[in-house]
Design a protein around this motif. Structure first.
Motif, PDB file in Angstrom:
ATOM      1  N   LYS A 143       0.828  -1.207   0.000  1.00  6.64           N
ATOM      2  CA  LYS A 143       0.000   0.000   0.000  1.00  6.64           C
ATOM      3  C   LYS A 143       0.862   1.256   0.000  1.00  6.64           C
ATOM      4  CE  LYS A 143      -4.090  -2.029   0.795  1.00  6.64           C
ATOM      5  NZ  LYS A 143      -5.465  -1.689   0.503  1.00  6.64           N
ATOM      6  N   THR A 144       0.405   2.258  -0.748  1.00  7.53           N
ATOM      7  CA  THR A 144       1.066   3.563  -0.650  1.00  7.53           C
ATOM      8  C   THR A 144       0.647   4.208   0.665  1.00  7.53           C
ATOM      9  OG1 THR A 144      -0.774   4.752  -1.640  1.00  7.53           O
ATOM     10  CG2 THR A 144       0.916   3.883  -3.154  1.00  7.53           C
ATOM     11  N   LEU A 145       1.355   5.267   1.020  1.00 10.33           N
ATOM     12  CA  LEU A 145       1.015   5.955   2.263  1.00 10.33           C
ATOM     13  C   LEU A 145      -0.430   6.455   2.219  1.00 10.33           C
ATOM     14  CD1 LEU A 145       1.777   7.110   5.033  1.00 10.33           C
ATOM     15  CD2 LEU A 145       2.765   9.098   3.868  1.00 10.33           C
ATOM     16  N   SER A 146      -0.833   7.026   1.077  1.00 12.24           N
ATOM     17  CA  SER A 146      -2.200   7.585   1.067  1.00 12.24           C
ATOM     18  C   SER A 146      -3.254   6.471   1.085  1.00 12.24           C
ATOM     19  CB  SER A 146      -2.401   8.565  -0.086  1.00 12.24           C
ATOM     20  OG  SER A 146      -2.513   7.881  -1.285  1.00 12.24           O
ATOM     21  N   GLN A 147      -2.947   5.329   0.491  1.00 16.83           N
ATOM     22  CA  GLN A 147      -3.892   4.195   0.585  1.00 16.83           C
ATOM     23  C   GLN A 147      -4.011   3.724   2.035  1.00 16.83           C
ATOM     24  OE1 GLN A 147      -1.867   1.597  -2.194  1.00 16.83           O
ATOM     25  NE2 GLN A 147      -3.478   1.850  -3.739  1.00 16.83           N
ATOM     26  N   MET A 148      -2.868   3.641   2.706  1.00 19.70           N
ATOM     27  CA  MET A 148      -2.879   3.196   4.102  1.00 19.70           C
ATOM     28  C   MET A 148      -3.699   4.168   4.947  1.00 19.70           C
ATOM     29  SD  MET A 148      -1.494   3.845   7.334  1.00 19.70           S
ATOM     30  CE  MET A 148       0.097   4.663   7.280  1.00 19.70           C
ATOM     31  N   TYR A 152      -6.960   3.264   7.047  1.00 16.62           N
ATOM     32  CA  TYR A 152      -6.914   3.390   8.506  1.00 16.62           C
ATOM     33  C   TYR A 152      -8.011   4.317   9.017  1.00 16.62           C
ATOM     34  CZ  TYR A 152      -5.064   3.914  13.223  1.00 16.62           C
ATOM     35  OH  TYR A 152      -4.930   3.915  14.589  1.00 16.62           O
ATOM     36  N   PHE A 153      -8.112   5.477   8.390  1.00 10.56           N
ATOM     37  CA  PHE A 153      -9.073   6.447   8.912  1.00 10.56           C
ATOM     38  C   PHE A 153     -10.518   6.043   8.628  1.00 10.56           C
ATOM     39  CE2 PHE A 153      -5.294   8.819   9.661  1.00 10.56           C
ATOM     40  CZ  PHE A 153      -5.595   9.591  10.772  1.00 10.56           C
ATOM     41  N   SER A 154     -10.721   5.250   7.576  1.00 10.67           N
ATOM     42  CA  SER A 154     -12.111   4.830   7.370  1.00 10.67           C
ATOM     43  C   SER A 154     -12.530   3.833   8.459  1.00 10.67           C
ATOM     44  CB  SER A 154     -12.341   4.318   5.944  1.00 10.67           C
ATOM     45  OG  SER A 154     -12.151   2.952   5.877  1.00 10.67           O
ATOM     46  N   GLY A 178       4.712   1.303  10.705  1.00 10.46           N
ATOM     47  CA  GLY A 178       4.625   1.872   9.356  1.00 10.46           C
ATOM     48  C   GLY A 178       5.813   2.764   9.015  1.00 10.46           C
ATOM     49  N   HIS A 179       6.446   3.327  10.025  1.00  8.98           N
ATOM     50  CA  HIS A 179       7.538   4.270   9.772  1.00  8.98           C
ATOM     51  C   HIS A 179       8.672   3.678   8.919  1.00  8.98           C
ATOM     52  CE1 HIS A 179      11.190   6.675  10.762  1.00  8.98           C
ATOM     53  NE2 HIS A 179      10.361   7.656  10.465  1.00  8.98           N
ATOM     54  N   PRO A 180       9.080   2.435   9.167  1.00  6.35           N
ATOM     55  CA  PRO A 180      10.161   1.903   8.333  1.00  6.35           C
ATOM     56  C   PRO A 180       9.796   1.848   6.840  1.00  6.35           C
ATOM     57  CG  PRO A 180       9.799   0.498  10.240  1.00  6.35           C
ATOM     58  CD  PRO A 180       8.687   1.501  10.228  1.00  6.35           C
ATOM     59  N   TYR A 181       8.504   1.803   6.538  1.00  8.36           N
ATOM     60  CA  TYR A 181       8.093   1.669   5.130  1.00  8.36           C
ATOM     61  C   TYR A 181       7.843   3.014   4.470  1.00  8.36           C
ATOM     62  CZ  TYR A 181       7.809  -3.048   6.653  1.00  8.36           C
ATOM     63  OH  TYR A 181       8.165  -4.260   7.178  1.00  8.36           O
ATOM     64  N   TYR A 182       7.354   3.982   5.221  1.00 11.14           N
ATOM     65  CA  TYR A 182       6.977   5.268   4.624  1.00 11.14           C
ATOM     66  C   TYR A 182       7.910   6.398   5.023  1.00 11.14           C
ATOM     67  CZ  TYR A 182       2.719   2.534   4.003  1.00 11.14           C
ATOM     68  OH  TYR A 182       1.830   1.545   3.687  1.00 11.14           O
ATOM     69  N   ILE A 189       0.875  13.304   7.837  1.00  8.44           N
ATOM     70  CA  ILE A 189      -0.549  13.062   7.561  1.00  8.44           C
ATOM     71  C   ILE A 189      -1.354  14.270   8.014  1.00  8.44           C
ATOM     72  CG2 ILE A 189      -2.530  11.648   8.296  1.00  8.44           C
ATOM     73  CD1 ILE A 189      -0.485   9.292   8.348  1.00  8.44           C
ATOM     74  N   GLU A 190      -2.213  14.743   7.121  1.00  5.24           N
ATOM     75  CA  GLU A 190      -2.944  15.979   7.438  1.00  5.24           C
ATOM     76  C   GLU A 190      -3.705  15.817   8.746  1.00  5.24           C
ATOM     77  OE1 GLU A 190      -4.147  14.425   4.522  1.00  5.24           O
ATOM     78  OE2 GLU A 190      -3.080  15.480   2.931  1.00  5.24           O
ATOM     79  N   LEU A 191      -3.510  16.800   9.594  1.00  4.98           N
ATOM     80  CA  LEU A 191      -4.158  16.723  10.901  1.00  4.98           C
ATOM     81  C   LEU A 191      -5.675  16.811  10.771  1.00  4.98           C
ATOM     82  CD1 LEU A 191      -1.570  18.812  12.926  1.00  4.98           C
ATOM     83  CD2 LEU A 191      -1.957  16.356  13.054  1.00  4.98           C
ATOM     84  N   GLU A 192      -6.127  17.311   9.611  1.00 11.10           N
ATOM     85  CA  GLU A 192      -7.585  17.364   9.389  1.00 11.10           C
ATOM     86  C   GLU A 192      -8.203  15.962   9.427  1.00 11.10           C
ATOM     87  OE1 GLU A 192      -5.384  19.052   7.454  1.00 11.10           O
ATOM     88  OE2 GLU A 192      -5.851  20.997   8.388  1.00 11.10           O
TER      89      GLU A 192
END
Ligand SMILES: [Zn+2]
Ligand SMILES: [Zn+2]
Length: 276
Positions: A143-148, A152-154, A178-182, A189-192
């Motif tokens: 997964k890309t960061l934005s996919q993850m 996650y947020f959903s 996740g940090h080692p991968y991204y 990640i947007e705080l929004e």
């Protein structure tokens, strides 16, 4: 300073934990804790039963069921009765893994065992435990960061809507493995994204925990990160509890005093245990 409570503790009913309820309570007295809430993992995802559907009982790995949960609750109640003479509050809790469809089961166990406190936590994405070092690559590598973040947020949003949960556990736990991968992008990640979750929590009268587990690895950090805690407090979300996520008595309350200090500085105080 003895007025602190640790509301995220795993005794040896959890396979990945060591130390009996009594041993944790003895440790709590030793270090001057005022309250302790046991929150054994309750992972009921039918697609992960083989990986997660077991507890330990009398040294054996056994599939957990209502009977075993009942014994766990009985043991907490016995400890509650015994340690009352020492002024230690002992509470009934569970950490229930969130997956879509768990809502009914979460409410059932909450009601059946009259739990004092339930942490709802997202540990798995696509049914893969991103909270487990061995499993996490199976998710993060594909997964890309934005996919993850979307995944996650959903789930987090649905967990925030779950009535059986008093609070959401370790809100930004994806950082841990996740940090080692991204890389450091994971901190951007947007705080929004959190604001959306806060709005749901507020609407439903639930909060977040301050989880101090990084302290036992020598890191002076919380889950979620301080800036997210500040954002939550400023947006009026309650801080339900502070918890060390200890999996053995020696690490009980590690970082909890520091979390209380931070909350005091922010003018916030944990909701649980209620009435203190
Ligand atoms: Zn957890
Ligand atoms: Zn935990």
């Amino acid at each position: 300073m003895t007025l602190i409570s640790d509301f995220h503790v795993h005794p040896d009913y959890s396979i990945d934990a060591a130390g009996t309820i009594r041993q944790f309570c003895d440790r709590a007295l030793e270090i001057g804790l005022r309250n302790i809430c046991f929150t054994s993992h309750y992972d009921s995802n039918p697609r992960r039963i083989e990986a997660d559907g077991y507890w330990r009982y009398k040294g054996q790995r056994v599939r957990f069921d209502d009977e075993l949960v009942g014994r766990y609750i009985d043991e907490i109640d016995q400890a509650r009765e015994y340690y009352a003479q020492y002024g230690l509050g002992v509470f009934r809790g569970l950490e229930i893994d969130y997956f879509p469809g768990v809502e009914g089961e979460a409410q059932r166990v909450r009601d059946k065992y009259r739990l004092d406190f339930v942490v709802g936590s997202v540990h798995c994405l696509d049914d893969i435990a991103i909270s487990d070092k061995r499993e996490a690559p199976g998710y993060f590598l594909k997964k890309t960061l934005s996919q993850m973040v979307d995944d996650y947020f959903s789930l987090l949003r649905r967990a925030a809507e779950t009535p059986a949960f008093d609070c959401l556990g370790h809100l930004d736990y994806y950082i841990r493995y996740g940090h080692p991968y991204y890389g450091d992008d994971i901190y951007e990640i947007e705080l929004e994204r959190f604001d959306e979750i806060f709005a749901v929590l507020k609407m439903n009268g639930r909060g977040i925990e301050v989880n101090t587990s990084p302290f036992r690895f020598g890191k002076r950090k919380f889950h979620p990160a301080k800036e997210i805690i500040v954002r939550a407090v400023n947006s009026g979300v309650s801080i339900s509890s502070v918890g060390s996520d200890a999996h053995k008595p020696e690490t009980l309350s590690c970082g909890v005093a520091e979390a209380y200090e931070l909350l005091t500085a922010l003018g916030a105080r944990p909701v649980f245990p209620r009435g203190l």
